[in-house]
Each structure stands twice: as C-alpha cells, then as structure tokens.
Design a protein around this motif. Sequence first.
Motif, short mmCIF file in Angstrom:
data_model
loop_
_atom_site.label_atom_id
_atom_site.label_comp_id
_atom_site.label_asym_id
_atom_site.label_seq_id
_atom_site.Cartn_x
_atom_site.Cartn_y
_atom_site.Cartn_z
N GLN A 12 -18.12 -20.22 2.58
CA GLN A 12 -17.77 -21.45 3.32
C GLN A 12 -19.04 -22.58 3.08
O GLN A 12 -20.01 -22.15 3.18
CB GLN A 12 -17.70 -21.22 5.02
CG GLN A 12 -16.66 -20.38 5.34
CD GLN A 12 -16.64 -20.01 6.54
OE1 GLN A 12 -16.28 -20.90 7.71
NE2 GLN A 12 -17.09 -18.67 7.09
N ARG A 13 -18.63 -23.86 2.61
CA ARG A 13 -19.63 -24.82 2.50
C ARG A 13 -19.72 -25.61 3.72
O ARG A 13 -18.77 -26.16 4.31
CB ARG A 13 -19.14 -25.59 1.21
CG ARG A 13 -19.70 -24.91 0.14
CD ARG A 13 -19.85 -25.94 -0.95
NE ARG A 13 -20.19 -24.80 -2.15
CZ ARG A 13 -19.63 -25.00 -3.28
NH1 ARG A 13 -19.05 -26.02 -3.72
NH2 ARG A 13 -20.14 -24.30 -4.25
N PHE A 14 -20.98 -26.20 4.33
CA PHE A 14 -21.19 -27.10 5.12
C PHE A 14 -22.23 -28.19 4.72
O PHE A 14 -22.90 -27.85 3.53
CB PHE A 14 -21.78 -26.30 6.28
CG PHE A 14 -20.97 -25.30 6.90
CD1 PHE A 14 -19.82 -25.56 8.00
CD2 PHE A 14 -20.73 -23.97 6.52
CE1 PHE A 14 -19.06 -24.73 8.43
CE2 PHE A 14 -19.82 -22.85 6.98
CZ PHE A 14 -18.90 -23.29 7.84
N ASP A 15 -22.30 -29.08 5.42
CA ASP A 15 -23.41 -30.11 5.23
C ASP A 15 -24.71 -29.47 5.69
O ASP A 15 -25.75 -29.45 4.70
CB ASP A 15 -23.26 -31.36 5.85
CG ASP A 15 -22.06 -32.15 5.34
OD1 ASP A 15 -21.89 -32.22 4.02
OD2 ASP A 15 -21.18 -32.62 6.02
N THR A 48 -20.31 -31.54 8.57
CA THR A 48 -19.92 -30.21 8.68
C THR A 48 -20.95 -29.32 9.20
O THR A 48 -22.17 -29.42 8.28
CB THR A 48 -18.94 -29.51 7.76
OG1 THR A 48 -19.70 -29.59 6.57
CG2 THR A 48 -17.75 -30.33 7.64
N ILE A 49 -21.10 -28.61 10.22
CA ILE A 49 -22.04 -28.00 10.57
C ILE A 49 -21.96 -26.34 10.77
O ILE A 49 -21.08 -26.07 11.66
CB ILE A 49 -22.77 -28.61 11.86
CG1 ILE A 49 -23.16 -30.01 11.54
CG2 ILE A 49 -23.93 -27.75 12.43
CD1 ILE A 49 -23.27 -30.86 13.01
N ALA A 50 -22.56 -25.57 10.49
CA ALA A 50 -22.40 -24.06 10.93
C ALA A 50 -23.64 -23.63 11.78
O ALA A 50 -24.83 -24.00 11.03
CB ALA A 50 -22.33 -23.02 9.75
N VAL A 51 -23.61 -23.10 12.83
CA VAL A 51 -24.55 -22.33 13.38
C VAL A 51 -24.36 -20.98 13.29
O VAL A 51 -23.42 -20.11 13.93
CB VAL A 51 -24.65 -22.70 14.85
CG1 VAL A 51 -25.76 -22.09 15.86
CG2 VAL A 51 -24.52 -24.13 14.98
N ILE A 52 -25.40 -20.29 12.82
CA ILE A 52 -25.42 -18.77 12.66
C ILE A 52 -26.24 -18.25 13.75
O ILE A 52 -27.56 -18.21 13.71
CB ILE A 52 -25.69 -18.31 11.27
CG1 ILE A 52 -25.19 -19.10 10.28
CG2 ILE A 52 -25.99 -16.71 11.19
CD1 ILE A 52 -25.72 -18.77 8.57
N ASP A 53 -25.80 -17.13 14.70
CA ASP A 53 -26.75 -16.71 15.78
C ASP A 53 -26.40 -15.20 15.71
O ASP A 53 -25.37 -14.78 15.70
CB ASP A 53 -26.57 -17.28 16.80
CG ASP A 53 -27.58 -16.78 17.87
OD1 ASP A 53 -28.86 -17.58 18.05
OD2 ASP A 53 -27.55 -15.92 18.92
N ALA A 54 -27.71 -14.53 15.93
CA ALA A 54 -27.56 -13.09 15.93
C ALA A 54 -26.90 -12.63 17.25
O ALA A 54 -26.16 -11.66 17.16
CB ALA A 54 -29.04 -12.46 15.90
N ASP A 55 -26.78 -13.24 18.10
CA ASP A 55 -26.56 -12.74 19.72
C ASP A 55 -25.09 -13.12 19.68
O ASP A 55 -24.50 -13.63 19.03
CB ASP A 55 -27.51 -13.47 20.71
CG ASP A 55 -28.58 -13.07 21.17
OD1 ASP A 55 -29.01 -11.80 20.70
OD2 ASP A 55 -29.33 -13.60 22.00
N GLN A 56 -24.40 -12.35 20.96
CA GLN A 56 -23.05 -12.87 21.39
C GLN A 56 -22.97 -14.09 21.71
O GLN A 56 -24.01 -14.88 22.18
CB GLN A 56 -22.83 -11.81 22.55
CG GLN A 56 -22.51 -10.52 22.16
CD GLN A 56 -22.50 -9.68 23.59
OE1 GLN A 56 -22.80 -10.14 24.54
NE2 GLN A 56 -22.21 -8.50 23.05
#
Length: 410
Positions: A12-15, A48-56
């Motif tokens: 997946q590609r995001f800005d 386009t933005i992705a936020v990756i988080d380890a938590d729920q």
Amino acid sequence: MADDTMADTDLQRFDVVIQGGGIVGLAMAARLGEIEARSPIDGHPGLTIAVIDADQAPEALSEDTLALRTTSLNAGAINLLERNGVLAHLPEWFLTTFDRLEVGDRTRPVALSFDASDIQLPRFGVFVENDRLRYALWQLLKQRERVSLLAESRVRTREVLPDRQRLILDNGDIIEGALLIGADGARSMVRRDAGIDARSRDYAQNAQVINVRLAEHRDIHTTWQVFAPEGPLALLPLHDRQASLIWYDRPGTVQSRMAMDDEMLKATIRQHFPPRLPEIETIIERGQFPIARQHAQRYIAPRLALIGDAAHVIHPMAGQGVNLGLADVEILGDQLDRALRYGRDLGDQRALKHYQRHQWPRNAAMLTAVDQLYDIFRSPMADLFGRGLGGANHITPVKRLMMKMAVGPT
Ligand SMILES: Cc1cc2nc3c(=O)[nH]c(=O)nc-3n(C[C@H](O)[C@H](O)[C@H](O)COP(=O)(O)OP(=O)(O)OC[C@H]3O[C@@H](n4cnc5c(N)ncnc54)[C@H](O)[C@@H]3O)c2cc1C
C-alpha cells in the motif's frame, strides 16, 4: 471510509506514513488530513495517510469512567484541535477549564498564584483524559476516506528508497510513503533505527497518578502544585467531583504506596498533601510512570521527521509533553502544506529542515526551563524568594515563564 484493519493487498502506498498513533501521531494525521479540506490545492486530491500503531484501536469510554492518564492542553493545543475538527468529537463536559495555578509548599500552599486574567486570557487551558482525547482523534480519522488506521501493527524493517520510505510490517504487508513521521513515543524505534542519538537525564523519580472522587469540589478551575524535597504533589481537577493527584517520589516509595489498600493510601495522602485537599471519597485508580528527560539531537533524516515524545520527553511537572508535541504538529503541518503548494515532494529536505530549525531550539529551551524549575523547586521554598520568584501578586520572569507554559504558542 478508512478501516481499522489491514487491507488484503501486500503493498500500500501513501503520501505520509505516521508510525505511532498516540495523541501526537493521530493529531498529525488530523492536521494533514485537513490540508485539502480547509484550503484546496489546485489539482491535488488531498493527502493519503497511514497511521501504524502497535496498540489496539481505542475504545469508547462510558461517561462515568475516568481514564488513568490526564493531560493539560494549553491554548495553542486547544486551537489546533479545534481547527482540525477534533473537539467536535469530544463533549465539552470532559474538558475541565483551569484559569488559576497555585504553587507553594506544605506550610505555604499558595506562595505563588497565577491567574489567566493577569495575561488577559479567559483560561490557561483544559484538563482532559488522554484516552478520551485519543478516542476522539480516532473517531475523526475513521471518517476520513484518505486516512488508513492500522491498529495492532508493528514495523519489522524499514528501507529508505530515493523517492520513498518502505516499511515491512510483522504480518508481511508493505507500506510505502513519501515521508515517514516517527510519533512512536519515548522509546522510538524510528529514532533508533535512523541512528539519531538522544541526550537524557534520569530524575530517579516516578510519577504516581492517583485518581480520586472528592467529597466536595471547591475551586474546580484551580490547579495546584506543592513542592516537597522528594518531588512535587499536584491536583488536577476533573469533571464530576473527580481529580487526578500526581505525586512524584522515589521509585521505591511509589512502589510501596502502589501496594497499599485504599484506606491506608487515603491516610498517607492526608499526611503528605496539604490540608486544602478536600476529603477523598473514593480512590478510583492508581498507576505509576518513570520520569526522564530526553531530547533527540536532530529531528530529521532523509524522508523522515520525528515529533512528540519520539523527539523530546519533558518532566511532566509543568504539563508540557503533549503541548510540545502538538506544537510540532502545527509547524511540521504548515511546512508540508507549504511544500505541496510550491509543488514540491513531501520528503523535500527544505520543509523538514525548516521544521527542525523552528522546533528544535524552542523545545530545547522549554526542556531546559523545566529542568531549571525542577532544580529550583527542590530547594526549600524559603530560598525561592531569593531567586527572583517574587511575591504572590507580582509578575516576575519565572512567573511569566510558567504562564507561557500554560498558554503555549498562540
Ligand atoms: C504522569 C504524566 C503526566 C503527564 N501530564 C501531562 C500533561 O498534563 N500535559 C502534557 O502536555 N503532557 C503530559 N505528559 C506527557 C504526555 O503524556 C506525553 O508527552 C505524550 O503522551 C506523548 O505523546 P506521543 O503521542 O508523542 O507518544 P505516546 O503517547 O508514547 O504514543 C506513542 C504511540 O506509539 C505507539 N508505538 C510505540 N512503538 C511503536 C512501534 N514500534 N510501532 C508502532 N507503534 C508504536 C504506541 O502504541 C503509542 O500509541 C505527562 C506524562 C506523564 C508520565
């Protein structure tokens, strides 16, 4: 509509990819998501933005729940959240206004006082539960089609390509972005992995947070802090006769108080807190956090910027951590916005350098100022007057600094 889970595709590609979805990382996504909504850029459909988080993904809190952690938000932070639509997801009831700060010691609990009206403001800021704010941010972002929230996701490896960053997640998915923003907190993997050193100071202190319900709620708009040689004790007023007591002390002492039953803890609080603390009806919850100071030596690397606690960790006695992080969001957001308007790539080093040039010295100055306050306030209160703090009703440079902390950049 953005989804909380990974899509089926491998790549997946995001800005922009934001690693870390705490308050600061999510606020960054909210700010970047607004670029197109607020002021459209010709021919640009929005980031386009992705936020990756380890938590729920954060869960809704019922009205009568009180989350353990509370944050003060200064005027600058409140403005940012308001402009980006976050406060629309946070009922006013959960924002407790404070317009007066009082500082003293056990024998003189109000040796110094600060009123927002002294600097022509209606309030210094608000107190809000961290989890409620994070939930509000998440709800806002879920409505944004161009934002993907990847909860319970961890980055395994990172590779910097000439035109993008490539992250491989633990589940094998590949996430790419023109810019990676590290918002992954004090133990930032992004910072470590980019080889950015950080200077730190260990205060050998823990902050014990004790949430209570008070028998009565006087002065609901006043927050106070009393200083003791082991560390300060503070009261943060909250809605519905609730309050958060913050008690800084040696880790071993905090540990022993963590093990006390509620009645013994109440009696110990009564012994150590000033008599002005109203009677405690119930101990709701308690927790402890180690306290350290940390500052990354730089905030940027090729196609990478650090924000929030990933870049700087400050002693919480002045309630500045989130506020500084949200100021990073403001400035980095403005720089990226400007880069787009000039038709530049989001990884453009000029924008990143400008962000670093603006924020690093300001954050360094605040870290130093809070360090100095920490050292000053460990001396007996009597000495403080000899160091230029002045009387309760005089505006001295130190009082101005403390008020600036409460207000933030406006
Ligand atoms: C007792 C105490 C009281 C405080 N009071 C105040 C206050 O009144 N006012 C104030 O402004 N500040 C206060 N602070 C400071 C404030 O809590 C922090 O500055 C703030 O939470 C930092 O936010 P952040 O989003 O940068 O980092 P964090 O809140 O640490 O969030 C980091 C996020 O990154 C995620 N993450 C971590 N590693 C990875 C990884 N490898 N991959 C993916 N995700 C990852 C985590 O799951 C987390 O969601 C206080 C701090 C303490 C300890």
